[in-house]
Write a protein that holds these residues in place. Structure first.
Motif, PDB file in Angstrom:
ATOM      1  N   LEU A 255      -1.654  -3.671   1.597  1.00 53.49           N
ATOM      2  CA  LEU A 255      -2.164  -2.657   2.512  1.00 53.49           C
ATOM      3  C   LEU A 255      -1.769  -2.942   3.954  1.00 53.49           C
ATOM      4  N   ASP A 256      -1.109  -1.960   4.580  1.00 57.28           N
ATOM      5  CA  ASP A 256      -0.745  -2.092   5.981  1.00 57.28           C
ATOM      6  C   ASP A 256      -1.992  -1.894   6.838  1.00 57.28           C
ATOM      7  N   VAL A 257      -2.119  -2.695   7.889  1.00 54.07           N
ATOM      8  CA  VAL A 257      -3.280  -2.582   8.762  1.00 54.07           C
ATOM      9  C   VAL A 257      -3.188  -1.326   9.633  1.00 54.07           C
ATOM     10  N   LYS A 258      -2.006  -1.105  10.221  1.00 56.83           N
ATOM     11  CA  LYS A 258      -1.868  -0.002  11.179  1.00 56.83           C
ATOM     12  C   LYS A 258      -1.373   1.267  10.513  1.00 56.83           C
ATOM     13  N   MET A 259      -2.297   2.208  10.340  1.00 55.16           N
ATOM     14  CA  MET A 259      -1.943   3.520   9.796  1.00 55.16           C
ATOM     15  C   MET A 259      -2.738   4.572  10.546  1.00 55.16           C
ATOM     16  N   PRO A 260      -2.171   5.777  10.679  1.00 53.08           N
ATOM     17  CA  PRO A 260      -2.933   6.845  11.349  1.00 53.08           C
ATOM     18  C   PRO A 260      -4.118   7.278  10.478  1.00 53.08           C
ATOM     19  N   GLU A 261      -5.018   8.039  11.047  1.00 55.11           N
ATOM     20  CA  GLU A 261      -6.239   8.513  10.383  1.00 55.11           C
ATOM     21  C   GLU A 261      -7.086   7.342   9.912  1.00 55.11           C
ATOM     22  N   MET A 262      -6.979   6.974   8.626  1.00 49.50           N
ATOM     23  CA  MET A 262      -7.769   5.856   8.110  1.00 49.50           C
ATOM     24  C   MET A 262      -6.918   4.587   8.166  1.00 49.50           C
ATOM     25  N   ASP A 263      -7.294   3.646   9.037  1.00 49.79           N
ATOM     26  CA  ASP A 263      -6.492   2.411   9.153  1.00 49.79           C
ATOM     27  C   ASP A 263      -6.746   1.473   7.971  1.00 49.79           C
TER      28      ASP A 263
ATOM     29  N   GLU B 250       4.823   4.087   6.736  1.00 50.12           N
ATOM     30  CA  GLU B 250       6.253   4.091   7.062  1.00 50.12           C
ATOM     31  C   GLU B 250       7.072   4.255   5.781  1.00 50.12           C
ATOM     32  N   VAL B 251       7.593   5.466   5.568  1.00 47.84           N
ATOM     33  CA  VAL B 251       8.310   5.793   4.332  1.00 47.84           C
ATOM     34  C   VAL B 251       9.498   4.861   4.055  1.00 47.84           C
ATOM     35  N   PRO B 252      10.396   4.593   5.031  1.00 49.74           N
ATOM     36  CA  PRO B 252      11.527   3.704   4.734  1.00 49.74           C
ATOM     37  C   PRO B 252      11.074   2.313   4.290  1.00 49.74           C
ATOM     38  N   PHE B 253      10.024   1.795   4.918  1.00 54.22           N
ATOM     39  CA  PHE B 253       9.483   0.482   4.554  1.00 54.22           C
ATOM     40  C   PHE B 253       8.997   0.504   3.107  1.00 54.22           C
ATOM     41  N   VAL B 254       8.253   1.535   2.750  1.00 58.27           N
ATOM     42  CA  VAL B 254       7.710   1.656   1.392  1.00 58.27           C
ATOM     43  C   VAL B 254       8.847   1.750   0.369  1.00 58.27           C
ATOM     44  N   GLU B 255       9.857   2.558   0.682  1.00 59.92           N
ATOM     45  CA  GLU B 255      10.983   2.716  -0.249  1.00 59.92           C
ATOM     46  C   GLU B 255      11.713   1.395  -0.462  1.00 59.92           C
ATOM     47  N   THR B 256      11.993   0.670   0.629  1.00 56.34           N
ATOM     48  CA  THR B 256      12.686  -0.622   0.539  1.00 56.34           C
ATOM     49  C   THR B 256      11.861  -1.625  -0.242  1.00 56.34           C
TER      50      THR B 256
ATOM     51  N   THR C  23       2.872   3.783  -5.102  1.00 56.32           N
ATOM     52  CA  THR C  23       2.889   3.832  -3.642  1.00 56.32           C
ATOM     53  C   THR C  23       1.919   4.883  -3.118  1.00 56.32           C
ATOM     54  N   ALA C  24       1.450   4.640  -1.909  1.00 56.74           N
ATOM     55  CA  ALA C  24       0.624   5.611  -1.199  1.00 56.74           C
ATOM     56  C   ALA C  24       0.994   5.509   0.278  1.00 56.74           C
ATOM     57  N   PHE C  25       0.941   6.634   0.971  1.00 55.38           N
ATOM     58  CA  PHE C  25       1.357   6.654   2.375  1.00 55.38           C
ATOM     59  C   PHE C  25       0.188   6.806   3.344  1.00 55.38           C
ATOM     60  N   SER C  26      -1.048   6.714   2.813  1.00 53.24           N
ATOM     61  CA  SER C  26      -2.235   6.758   3.673  1.00 53.24           C
ATOM     62  C   SER C  26      -3.399   6.123   2.919  1.00 53.24           C
TER      63      SER C  26
ATOM     64  N   THR D  24       2.903 -13.455 -14.466  1.00 48.23           N
ATOM     65  CA  THR D  24       2.509 -12.271 -15.208  1.00 48.23           C
ATOM     66  C   THR D  24       2.927 -11.019 -14.459  1.00 48.23           C
ATOM     67  N   MET D  25       3.070  -9.941 -15.193  1.00 49.01           N
ATOM     68  CA  MET D  25       3.421  -8.678 -14.550  1.00 49.01           C
ATOM     69  C   MET D  25       2.163  -8.106 -13.909  1.00 49.01           C
ATOM     70  N   ALA D  26       2.247  -7.841 -12.624  1.00 53.37           N
ATOM     71  CA  ALA D  26       1.087  -7.320 -11.917  1.00 53.37           C
ATOM     72  C   ALA D  26       1.241  -5.816 -11.687  1.00 53.37           C
ATOM     73  N   PHE D  27       0.125  -5.125 -11.638  1.00 56.98           N
ATOM     74  CA  PHE D  27       0.113  -3.702 -11.299  1.00 56.98           C
ATOM     75  C   PHE D  27      -0.321  -3.606  -9.842  1.00 56.98           C
ATOM     76  N   VAL D  28       0.605  -3.150  -9.011  1.00 57.47           N
ATOM     77  CA  VAL D  28       0.415  -3.213  -7.561  1.00 57.47           C
ATOM     78  C   VAL D  28       0.543  -1.834  -6.927  1.00 57.47           C
ATOM     79  N   MET D  29      -0.263  -1.605  -5.888  1.00 56.33           N
ATOM     80  CA  MET D  29      -0.070  -0.410  -5.067  1.00 56.33           C
ATOM     81  C   MET D  29       0.277  -0.851  -3.651  1.00 56.33           C
ATOM     82  N   LEU D  30       1.340  -0.265  -3.128  1.00 50.38           N
ATOM     83  CA  LEU D  30       1.776  -0.531  -1.763  1.00 50.38           C
ATOM     84  C   LEU D  30       1.345   0.643  -0.902  1.00 50.38           C
ATOM     85  N   VAL D  31       0.588   0.351   0.169  1.00 43.93           N
ATOM     86  CA  VAL D  31       0.079   1.409   1.039  1.00 43.93           C
ATOM     87  C   VAL D  31       0.581   1.189   2.460  1.00 43.93           C
ATOM     88  N   ASP D  32       1.396   2.123   2.941  1.00 41.61           N
ATOM     89  CA  ASP D  32       1.952   2.035   4.291  1.00 41.61           C
ATOM     90  C   ASP D  32       2.419   3.426   4.685  1.00 41.61           C
TER      91      ASP D  32
END
Length: 143
Positions: free
Chosen positions: A54-62, A12-18, A32-35, A2-10
């Motif tokens: 969701l990426d574990v390692k992020m500045p401010e709110m991990d 690292e901009v190049p990683f998110v874009e790729t 996408t979200a960067f924080s 099925t088509m899923a609705f997903v949010m990618l949170v990281d």
């Protein structure tokens, strides 16, 4: 699948874009979200999001704190944690806090897609059960 609705949170901009390009190629509707803060704001605005990668390692709110907030405010949204070698413990902590699963970075796309599909299916089944319970509650009041 099925088509899923997903949010990618990281953060690292190049990683998110790729990753966004790779996921869209496979028919996944991606936001996408960067924080962590931005992720929570977007979840507030978009009730269609089913799975958060969701990426574990992020500045401010991990990732762990973001997961906590997501589970508090959007309990049905499934979360897949992405973790580096140094943060396997965090992946396990995430599981204890209700994450659907965790994957090591860089993750295999087929494995990630399969996990997203499983997580979206789990969320949909959960929502169906809630709807069924509400319908039963309403119909039982009428008798």
């Amino acid at each position: 699948m099925t088509m899923a609705f997903v949010m990618l949170v990281d953060d690292e901009v190049p990683f998110v874009e790729t990753m966004t390009k790779r996921l869209e190629k496979r028919g996944i509707d991606i936001t996408t979200a960067f924080s962590g803060k931005e992720a929570l704001e977007k979840l507030d605005q978009n009730s269609k999001i089913e799975v958060v990668i969701l990426d574990v390692k992020m500045p401010e709110m991990d990732g762990i704190e973001t997961l906590r907030q997501i589970k508090m405010k959007f309990p049905l949204v499934e979360v897949i944690m992405l973790t580096g070698h140094a943060t396997v413990e965090s992946g396990l902590d995430g599981m204890k806090l209700g994450a659907f699963d965790y994957l090591m970075k860089p993750c295999d796309m087929d494995v990630l897609i399969a996990k997203v599909d499983e997580a979206a299916t789990k969320k949909r089944k959960h929502e169906e059960k809630i709807l069924e319970a509400r319908v039963k509650e309403i119909t039982s009041r009428r008798t």
